[in-house]
Enzyme design. Structure first.
Site, mmCIF file in Angstrom:
data_model
loop_
_atom_site.group_PDB
_atom_site.id
_atom_site.type_symbol
_atom_site.label_atom_id
_atom_site.label_comp_id
_atom_site.label_asym_id
_atom_site.label_seq_id
_atom_site.Cartn_x
_atom_site.Cartn_y
_atom_site.Cartn_z
ATOM 1 N N SER A 193 -5.151 3.542 -16.647
ATOM 2 C CA SER A 193 -4.090 3.140 -15.734
ATOM 3 C C SER A 193 -3.747 4.242 -14.742
ATOM 4 O O SER A 193 -4.343 5.313 -14.731
ATOM 5 C CB SER A 193 -2.824 2.735 -16.479
ATOM 6 N N LYS B 1 0.846 -1.192 0.000
ATOM 7 C CA LYS B 1 0.000 0.000 0.000
ATOM 8 C C LYS B 1 0.879 1.240 0.000
ATOM 9 O O LYS B 1 1.850 1.325 0.745
ATOM 10 C CB LYS B 1 -0.899 -0.001 1.237
ATOM 11 N N TYR C 122 -4.477 -0.546 -13.471
ATOM 12 C CA TYR C 122 -3.175 -1.205 -13.458
ATOM 13 C C TYR C 122 -2.089 -0.144 -13.475
ATOM 14 O O TYR C 122 -2.319 1.003 -13.850
ATOM 15 C CB TYR C 122 -3.025 -2.169 -14.639
#
Length: 128
Positions: A25, A9, A58
């Site tokens: 993205s 994270k 992504y």
């Protein structure tokens, strides 16, 4: 049966820009990716702390040292430059492995400079 666990994270990152014309993205500074144990093309969940929006996309590897966090394509509509976000990557693992798993947490400042990182349950490693 496998379970989905938080792998990494980046906490409190600031969106630096957006590009609606890009195919999609999130572009993240290469150094931040390395520190957070994330990689290009990895699926991530992004949470916008300003408006509560959550979305998946992504990773595209950004230029090392620019501290960019750029949302691309439709994701650019989910957060504006200056918004604070959390970027999370997950991993599948067997329950036995998951019971002892400790995700990597990276805390950044308002300029996306890494300040510290730690594995959950471990001591902080101060960065810069």
């Amino acid at each position: 049966m496998k379970v989905h666990m938080l792998k990494s994270k980046i906490h409190n990152a600031i969106v630096t820009s957006g590009d609606l014309e890009y195919e999609g993205s999130i572009t993240i500074d290469k150094e931040l990716l390395e520190i957070a144990d994330m990689m290009a093309n990895e699926k991530v969940l992004v949470v916008n702390n300003n408006n509560g929006e959550r979305f998946e996309t992504y990773i595209i590897e950004g230029t090392r040292g620019l501290r960019e966090i750029q949302l691309n394509g439709a994701a650019a509509r989910c957060a504006l430059p200056g918004d604070e976000i959390i970027i999370m990557a997950f991993a599948e693992m067997e329950p036995e492995e998951a019971r002892n798993w400790q995700p990597m947490i990276v805390i950044v400042d308002r300029m996306n400079n890494p300040k510290r990182r730690h594995r959950v349950g471990k001591d902080n490693e101060y960065l810069g």
